[in-house]
Design an enzyme around this catalytic site. Structure first.
Site, short mmCIF file in Angstrom:
data_model
loop_
_atom_site.label_atom_id
_atom_site.label_comp_id
_atom_site.label_asym_id
_atom_site.label_seq_id
_atom_site.Cartn_x
_atom_site.Cartn_y
_atom_site.Cartn_z
N CYS A 329 0.97 -1.24 -0.03
CA CYS A 329 0.24 0.02 0.21
C CYS A 329 0.93 1.32 0.05
CB CYS A 329 -1.01 0.16 1.05
SG CYS A 329 -2.40 1.12 0.94
N HIS A 445 -3.49 -5.75 0.77
CA HIS A 445 -3.64 -5.96 2.07
C HIS A 445 -3.84 -7.60 2.36
CE1 HIS A 445 -2.82 -2.06 3.66
NE2 HIS A 445 -3.74 -1.57 2.90
#
Length: 504
Positions: A329, A445
């Site tokens: 991310c 994630h």
């Protein structure tokens, strides 16, 4: 409702336990927290965002997570401001003084009440969780998550207190006596949490507490050391800020000031072949076999801090020395050539040079992507989720600043939106970019929860006898929920609790 005498007393863990216990006892429970403040979040199956703790509790209850379980989520941007997420979608950033003002508060109150009503129509019982201390009397008029929510729902309140931090008698008695008389009657039981040692030594204390409070102590829970449930916030990371160890694959997560979604690395903590630690110490970074740049709520600010404290140069040196560097991310964004923020979504810095490890550029925008994803890794199906702002693209003519030893990039295939193979312009958004097995980044994630990813990551560093298929992390989590439920059931007076819930 599991309410607390303060923050970090264990409300989330106890709520998770009761979600599992009620499921085991034949009910159809669901978690609910009207307002949560956390950087750990999760994407629902519908593509909305909620607090990670409620997603964990839903998993323990055996049901899919939904925004009605956490209708209001605050994600801190700084010490004073937070992104406000209502029913799974961001509605803007607010300063604390603005958020807690009385004007407009009824709109939020109505929204969380409507979410509760929808949830209560589908599940029973609702395991509610308060936030922080139940006795913040200065916030009583604007409270939408503690006693006012219990009052609206007609909930029986069980007060959870942390004996490990001391002052348990004062905190329990004060939390009860600071309530208005009509609200005090909602508190039906007390749970003492995080007790160390022989719990029989607290028998007299338990009796005294019941006497002065007029409320039964339902149980004294031990300080759980061997049961692993994903934690809600980053307070626990201070205990994981350790050093490299010999005889293990050392994986260092670079400690960021605004680090988010650190549950991405829980699977590595449970792998006996791995020693995982968090650090921003440049010497410890050099000792690691694998470096992970984690997610962050403020990519540009944390990248500036990495340059200031010397970690950026240490990461580049580790990569040059042949260590594996991956980013997730915000960490993925940092690994590129540059981060652009022309509309000042994150900060007043409109352009920040990246670490130059990947030929990518990221442009921040105001649209947040929240979605659960399926993808292939080396031809094997995997799952994860995305929560991020910004679009990342490949820069085809980028000349690497760090090393010329780069193999041909290997894309992954994501469903239902396949990633095209290396576009020649910078307009194509990328979810994952693998320069080679030792240098890659992703927006996904939970990517490390997939055994094929872990095997590729660790196998080059393992002896043949250590190369085994990674354990089933999903099965492991289900086992931990059962262990937690069994441990709590042993210590809680369940017949009395059920009598309370049945109005006896």
């Amino acid at each position: 409702m599991l309410a607390g005498t303060g923050s970090d007393v264990g409300k989330s863990l106890v709520a998770t336990a009761f979600c599992r216990i009620f499921l085991q006892d034949g009910y159809k429970p669901a978690p609910f927290k009207a307002q949560n403040m956390a950087l750990n979040s999760f994407a629902t199956p519908e593509g909305f965002e909620i607090g990670r703790a409620q997603a964990v509790q839903a998993e323990a209850a055996g049901i899919p997570c939904h925004t009605d379980m956490n209708p209001l989520l605050l994600k801190p941007n700084s010490d004073h401001t937070s992104q406000v997420i209502l029913n799974g979608r961001p509605i803007g950033n607010q300063h604390a003084t603005q958020y807690f003002r009385r004007e407009g508060r009824e709109v939020l109150r109505q929204a969380v009440h409507e979410a509760f009503d929808r949830l209560a129509a589908r599940y029973h019982p609702i395991v509610m969780e308060g936030a922080g201390s139940i006795a913040e009397i200065n916030l009583r008029d604007v409270d939408i998550v503690n006693i006012s929510m219990a009052r609206y729902a007609g909930a029986d309140v069980i007060l959870v207190a942390d004996i490990d931090r001391g002052g348990v008698f004062a905190s329990v008695y004060g939390s009860i006596m600071l309530q208005e008389p009509e609200d005090r009657r909602l508190i039906k039981g007390i749970i003492i949490n995080k007790f160390r040692g022989d719990r029989s030594l607290f028998d007299e204390g338990r009796r005294q507490l019941e006497q002065i409070c007029g409320v039964p102590v339902l149980g004294v829970l031990p300080y759980f050391k061997d049961i692993h449930i994903e934690e809600e916030d980053s307070v626990s990371l201070e205990r994981k800020n350790m050093e490299a160890r010999e005889g293990k694959v050392n994986i260092a997560v670079v400690m960021l000031r605004h680090l988010s979604n650190f549950t991405d690395f829980d699977v590595l903590e449970q792998d006996s072949r791995v020693h995982l630690f968090y650090t921003n110490n440049t010497e410890e970074i050099q000792k690691a076999d694998i470096l992970i740049l984690p997610g962050t709520k403020s990519t540009i600010a944390d990248l500036m801090e990495l340059r200031r404290n010397g970690c950026a140069q240490a990461i580049l040196q580790a990569h040059h020395d042949g260590k594996t560097v991956i980013g997730i991310c915000g960490g993925f964004q940092m690994m590129g050539q540059e981060i652009l923020d022309p509309h000042q979504v994150e900060s007043d810095v409109e352009r920040m040079p990246g670490l130059g490890l990947l030929p990518l550029t990221t442009t921040m925008n105001g649209e947040k992507r929240t979605v659960q994803v399926s993808f292939d890794w080396q031809g094997k199906p995997c799952k994860g989720y995305e929560i991020h702002m910004g679009r990342t693209s490949r820069v085809s003519d980028f000349k690497f600043q760090v090393s010329s030893n780069h193999q041909h990039p290997t894309p992954i295939t994501q469903h239902p939106s396949p990633i095209t193979q290396h576009p020649t312009t910078i307009t194509q958004h990328l979810t994952t970019y693998r320069e080679n097995p030792r240098c890659w980044g992703t927006y996904i994630h939970g990517i490390l929860d997939n055994p094929p990813v872990i095997d590729e990551l660790l196998n080059p560093l393992l002896k043949d006898k250590e190369k085994k298929t990674s354990f089933d992390y999903q099965a492991y989590k289900q086992q931990q929920y059962d262990l937690l439920a069994d441990a709590v059931r042993r210590e809680i007076d369940m017949p009395t609790l059920y009598r309370i819930l049945r109005g006896a």
